[in-house]
Enzyme design. Structure first.
Site, PDB file in Angstrom:
ATOM      1  CG  ASN A  32       0.054  -0.014   2.558  1.00 32.71           C
ATOM      2  OD1 ASN A  32       1.113  -0.154   2.717  1.00 32.71           O
ATOM      3  ND2 ASN A  32      -0.898   0.136   3.568  1.00 32.71           N
ATOM      4  CG  ASP A  58      -4.135  -2.020   4.378  1.00 34.26           C
ATOM      5  OD1 ASP A  58      -4.390  -2.815   4.631  1.00 34.26           O
ATOM      6  OD2 ASP A  58      -3.950  -1.043   4.482  1.00 34.26           O
ATOM      7  CB  SER A 124      11.776  -8.919  15.058  1.00 36.21           C
ATOM      8  OG  SER A 124      12.716  -8.273  15.632  1.00 36.21           O
ATOM      9  CE1 TYR A 148       8.043  -4.676  13.483  1.00 36.28           C
ATOM     10  CE2 TYR A 148       9.906  -5.076  15.542  1.00 36.28           C
ATOM     11  CZ  TYR A 148       9.515  -5.268  14.176  1.00 36.28           C
ATOM     12  OH  TYR A 148       9.916  -5.461  13.346  1.00 36.28           O
ATOM     13  CE  LYS A 152       7.922  -8.196  12.556  1.00 38.13           C
ATOM     14  NZ  LYS A 152       7.258  -8.444  11.139  1.00 38.13           N
ATOM     15  NE  ARG A 296      16.743   2.699  20.367  1.00 44.99           N
ATOM     16  CZ  ARG A 296      17.832   3.098  19.082  1.00 44.99           C
ATOM     17  NH1 ARG A 296      17.189   4.166  18.450  1.00 44.99           N
ATOM     18  NH2 ARG A 296      17.867   1.597  19.695  1.00 44.99           N
TER      19      ARG A 296
HETATM   20  P1  NAD Z   1       9.865  -1.661   5.455  1.00 41.48           P
HETATM   21  O1  NAD Z   1       8.715  -0.597   5.975  1.00 41.48           O
HETATM   22  O2  NAD Z   1      10.596  -1.018   4.497  1.00 41.48           O
HETATM   23  O3  NAD Z   1       8.585  -2.552   4.305  1.00 41.48           O
HETATM   24  C1  NAD Z   1       7.233  -2.438   4.417  1.00 41.48           C
HETATM   25  C2  NAD Z   1       6.217  -2.555   3.171  1.00 41.48           C
HETATM   26  O4  NAD Z   1       5.202  -2.776   3.627  1.00 41.48           O
HETATM   27  C3  NAD Z   1       6.660  -1.491   3.027  1.00 41.48           C
HETATM   28  O5  NAD Z   1       6.795  -0.948   1.380  1.00 41.48           O
HETATM   29  C4  NAD Z   1       4.868  -1.007   3.420  1.00 41.48           C
HETATM   30  O6  NAD Z   1       4.471   0.143   2.606  1.00 41.48           O
HETATM   31  C5  NAD Z   1       4.529  -2.037   3.647  1.00 41.48           C
HETATM   32  N1  NAD Z   1       3.399  -2.351   3.843  1.00 41.48           N
HETATM   33  C6  NAD Z   1       3.048  -1.982   5.239  1.00 41.48           C
HETATM   34  N2  NAD Z   1       1.617  -1.947   5.785  1.00 41.48           N
HETATM   35  C7  NAD Z   1       0.683  -2.324   4.769  1.00 41.48           C
HETATM   36  C8  NAD Z   1      -0.480  -3.301   4.577  1.00 41.48           C
HETATM   37  N3  NAD Z   1      -1.107  -3.138   5.506  1.00 41.48           N
HETATM   38  N4  NAD Z   1      -0.483  -3.413   3.321  1.00 41.48           N
HETATM   39  C9  NAD Z   1       0.284  -3.747   1.899  1.00 41.48           C
HETATM   40  N5  NAD Z   1       1.647  -3.032   2.335  1.00 41.48           N
HETATM   41  C10 NAD Z   1       1.978  -2.947   3.361  1.00 41.48           C
HETATM   42  O7  NAD Z   1       9.959  -2.518   6.275  1.00 41.48           O
HETATM   43  P2  NAD Z   1      10.985  -3.482   6.245  1.00 41.48           P
HETATM   44  O8  NAD Z   1      12.513  -3.042   6.822  1.00 41.48           O
HETATM   45  O9  NAD Z   1      11.209  -3.947   4.432  1.00 41.48           O
HETATM   46  O10 NAD Z   1      10.985  -4.725   6.740  1.00 41.48           O
HETATM   47  C11 NAD Z   1      10.123  -5.447   6.315  1.00 41.48           C
HETATM   48  C12 NAD Z   1       9.536  -6.880   7.446  1.00 41.48           C
HETATM   49  O11 NAD Z   1      10.449  -6.992   8.261  1.00 41.48           O
HETATM   50  C13 NAD Z   1       8.568  -5.910   8.373  1.00 41.48           C
HETATM   51  O12 NAD Z   1       7.416  -7.248   8.826  1.00 41.48           O
HETATM   52  C14 NAD Z   1       9.353  -5.640   9.949  1.00 41.48           C
HETATM   53  O13 NAD Z   1       8.729  -5.437  10.911  1.00 41.48           O
HETATM   54  C15 NAD Z   1      10.237  -7.157   9.843  1.00 41.48           C
HETATM   55  N6  NAD Z   1      11.478  -6.831  10.575  1.00 41.48           N
HETATM   56  C16 NAD Z   1      12.620  -5.246  10.235  1.00 41.48           C
HETATM   57  C17 NAD Z   1      13.616  -5.189  10.620  1.00 41.48           C
HETATM   58  C18 NAD Z   1      14.875  -4.261  10.169  1.00 41.48           C
HETATM   59  O14 NAD Z   1      15.595  -3.462  11.061  1.00 41.48           O
HETATM   60  N7  NAD Z   1      14.270  -3.193   9.099  1.00 41.48           N
HETATM   61  C19 NAD Z   1      13.925  -6.021  11.767  1.00 41.48           C
HETATM   62  C20 NAD Z   1      13.049  -7.714  11.899  1.00 41.48           C
HETATM   63  C21 NAD Z   1      11.732  -7.392  11.784  1.00 41.48           C
HETATM   64  N1  UFG Z   2      22.032   2.785  18.449  1.00 44.65           N
HETATM   65  C1  UFG Z   2      23.297   4.414  18.663  1.00 44.65           C
HETATM   66  N2  UFG Z   2      22.804   5.502  18.200  1.00 44.65           N
HETATM   67  C2  UFG Z   2      21.527   5.694  17.694  1.00 44.65           C
HETATM   68  C3  UFG Z   2      20.518   4.477  16.604  1.00 44.65           C
HETATM   69  C4  UFG Z   2      21.153   3.133  17.226  1.00 44.65           C
HETATM   70  O1  UFG Z   2      23.881   4.391  19.658  1.00 44.65           O
HETATM   71  O2  UFG Z   2      20.889   6.481  16.690  1.00 44.65           O
HETATM   72  C5  UFG Z   2      22.751   1.620  18.852  1.00 44.65           C
HETATM   73  C6  UFG Z   2      22.014   1.617  19.622  1.00 44.65           C
HETATM   74  O3  UFG Z   2      21.682   1.799  21.261  1.00 44.65           O
HETATM   75  C7  UFG Z   2      21.706  -0.164  19.349  1.00 44.65           C
HETATM   76  C8  UFG Z   2      22.764  -0.357  18.439  1.00 44.65           C
HETATM   77  O4  UFG Z   2      23.191   0.948  18.378  1.00 44.65           O
HETATM   78  O5  UFG Z   2      22.776  -0.476  20.818  1.00 44.65           O
HETATM   79  C9  UFG Z   2      21.292  -0.572  17.332  1.00 44.65           C
HETATM   80  O6  UFG Z   2      20.933   0.047  17.269  1.00 44.65           O
HETATM   81  P1  UFG Z   2      19.156   0.095  16.054  1.00 44.65           P
HETATM   82  O7  UFG Z   2      18.119   0.517  17.023  1.00 44.65           O
HETATM   83  O8  UFG Z   2      20.243  -0.091  15.025  1.00 44.65           O
HETATM   84  O9  UFG Z   2      18.371  -1.330  16.329  1.00 44.65           O
HETATM   85  P2  UFG Z   2      17.960  -2.266  17.466  1.00 44.65           P
HETATM   86  O10 UFG Z   2      19.133  -3.270  17.998  1.00 44.65           O
HETATM   87  O11 UFG Z   2      17.837  -1.324  18.688  1.00 44.65           O
HETATM   88  O12 UFG Z   2      16.512  -2.870  16.806  1.00 44.65           O
HETATM   89  C10 UFG Z   2      16.799  -2.965  15.123  1.00 44.65           C
HETATM   90  C11 UFG Z   2      14.797  -2.651  15.311  1.00 44.65           C
HETATM   91  C12 UFG Z   2      13.940  -3.676  15.843  1.00 44.65           C
HETATM   92  C13 UFG Z   2      14.292  -4.961  16.086  1.00 44.65           C
HETATM   93  C14 UFG Z   2      16.334  -5.117  16.301  1.00 44.65           C
HETATM   94  C15 UFG Z   2      16.146  -7.423  16.214  1.00 44.65           C
HETATM   95  O13 UFG Z   2      14.257  -1.489  15.123  1.00 44.65           O
HETATM   96  O14 UFG Z   2      12.542  -3.758  15.420  1.00 44.65           O
HETATM   97  O15 UFG Z   2      16.577  -4.586  15.680  1.00 44.65           O
HETATM   98  O16 UFG Z   2      15.529  -6.755  14.850  1.00 44.65           O
HETATM   99  F1  UFG Z   2      13.829  -6.065  16.540  1.00 44.65           F
END
Ligand code: NAD
Ligand code: UFG
Length: 342
Positions: A32, A58, A124, A148, A152, A296
């Site tokens: 979406n 969506d 995650s 969040y 999951k 944080r």
């Molecule tokens: P992202 O936000 O870049 O991609 C998610 C995509 O889903 C986007 O294009 C968004 O427009 C679409 N979307 C959201 N809600 C929707 C809906 N209701 N219908 C249709 N489309 C929708 O995120 P990402 O980093 O690519 O993450 C992908 C998945 O992996 C997510 O489920 C996220 O929670 C999970 N994940 C991400 C991370 C990370 O650090 N990036 C870590 C662990 C898990």
């Molecule tokens: N950090 C800083 N300064 C910043 C951002 C991050 O010092 O401006 C530090 C954080 O304290 C942490 C490390 O960098 O020690 C990584 O932080 P991120 O925010 O990049 O990642 P997190 O591990 O906190 O979380 C990420 C995603 C979550 C996911 C998790 C595990 O944001 O959604 O990884 O997959 F759940």
């Protein structure tokens, strides 16, 4: 295979689309564009010289989803669609439960109706909460520290109930650690809408001159240099993990069986914030100014995976190390200082 990809226009989705197309699969993307732009998928087409069928929809819209499942023969679904900002989920929990949990329920109902029984879901490492020991194995207890993370966990539990009710399903739950980096072409990468919450995009934006200084959250953790340790994984390796999961589930199907498989996708190697800064400085030739500030809220000291189960079960192992992660993140950022936005 004909694979439906929800959220395929996002950061991990686009990289997975490239890997799937290059492996010869047909893909259909449903997005979406709530956190992405159509141009990201045009870049996927450019990289692969293949076309992508895109539905702007969506996943909670059951009518549209039903029409998509009726219009195509789909072998498997990879489900990325969802919101992912931890801080926002604390402020707006309903938005997260509605989109992530309800969206998944609608998707599952439509898959069930269409008889599509293979699903790979983006979970995650956040589901491990505060791990008691490291490295983290899939068998560790799970918990959530924010809405969040709870979405999951809830979805994992829903999938487990779903599988208990019908064990002919093939479900892969992939628990990602910290995805970073970008495609080697520099054409697709992470494009945060706002000020990045995550470390790597923040550092990249400093290197390209969009931000002044990194705030390092906490210098007093019980780690060798006092800063937080995470398991960063190259987004291409992560994308390839989805192919491995699909191949593994296809083998299960060939045996006439069902399966619920939960695996970590990480490298097994942790790096501190200061190590990440140093590695990025080396890859980019830029200085990353930083100051150490308070921790944080909600952060843990260290988090890294035991990634042996993914190797054992799906034959997957990461190919790229820290140097490639930083080099490729920088290549993307340098080519696209404002992400996908003009
Ligand atoms: P992202 O936000 O870049 O991609 C998610 C995509 O889903 C986007 O294009 C968004 O427009 C679409 N979307 C959201 N809600 C929707 C809906 N209701 N219908 C249709 N489309 C929708 O995120 P990402 O980093 O690519 O993450 C992908 C998945 O992996 C997510 O489920 C996220 O929670 C999970 N994940 C991400 C991370 C990370 O650090 N990036 C870590 C662990 C898990
Ligand atoms: N950090 C800083 N300064 C910043 C951002 C991050 O010092 O401006 C530090 C954080 O304290 C942490 C490390 O960098 O020690 C990584 O932080 P991120 O925010 O990049 O990642 P997190 O591990 O906190 O979380 C990420 C995603 C979550 C996911 C998790 C595990 O944001 O959604 O990884 O997959 F759940």
């Amino acid at each position: 295979m004909n694979i439906l990809i929800t959220g395929g226009a996002g950061y991990i989705g686009t990289h997975t689309c490239v890997e799937l197309l290059e492996a010869g699969h047909e893909i259909i993307v449903v997005d979406n564009f709530s956190n992405s732009l159509p141009v990201a998928l045009e870049r996927v087409e450019k990289i692969t010289a293949k076309s992508v069928l895109v539905y702007e929809a969506d996943i909670s819209d059951s009518q549209k989803m039903s029409a998509i499942f009726s219009a195509h023969v789909i072998d498997a679904v990879i489900h990325f669609a969802g919101f992912k900002a931890v801080g926002e989920s604390v402020k707006e929990p309903l938005k997260y439960y509605a989109n992530n949990v309800n969206g998944t329920l609608v998707l599952l109902a439509e898959m069930q109706r269409a008889g599509v029984k293979t699903l790979v879901f983006s979970s995650s490492a956040t589901v491990y909460g505060l791990p008691e020991t490291l490295p983290i194995k899939e068998s560790f207890p799970t918990s959530a520290t924010n809405p969040y993370g709870r979405t999951k966990l809830m979805i994992e539990e829903i999938l487990s109930d779903f599988y208990l009710a019908d064990d002919s399903w093939r479900i892969g739950i992939l628990r990602y650690f910290n995805p970073v980096g970008a495609h080697k072409s520099g054409q697709i990468g992470e494009s945060p809408n706002d000020i990045p919450n995550n470390l790597m995009p923040f550092i990249s934006q400093i290197a390209v001159g969009k931000r002044d200084k990194l705030r390092v959250f906490g210098g007093d953790y019980p780690t060798p240099d006092g800063t937080g340790i995470r398991d960063y994984i190259h987004v291409i390796d992560l994308a390839k993990g989805h192919l491995s999961a699909l191949n593994h589930l296809a083998e299960t199907q060939q045996k006439g069986m069902g399966e619920l498989l939960t695996v970590n996708l990480g490298t097994g190697q942790g790096y501190s914030v200061l190590e990440m800064i140093k590695a990025f400085e080396k890859a980019s030739g830029k200085t990353i100014p930083f100051e150490i500030v308070a921790r944080r809220s909600g952060d843990i000291a260290a988090c890294y995976s035991d990634s042996s189960y993914a190797k054992q079960m799906m034959g997957w192992k990461p190919l790229y190390g820290l140097e490639d992660m930083c080099k490729d993140a920088w290549h993307w950022q340098k080519n696209n200082p404002n992400g996908y936005e003009k």
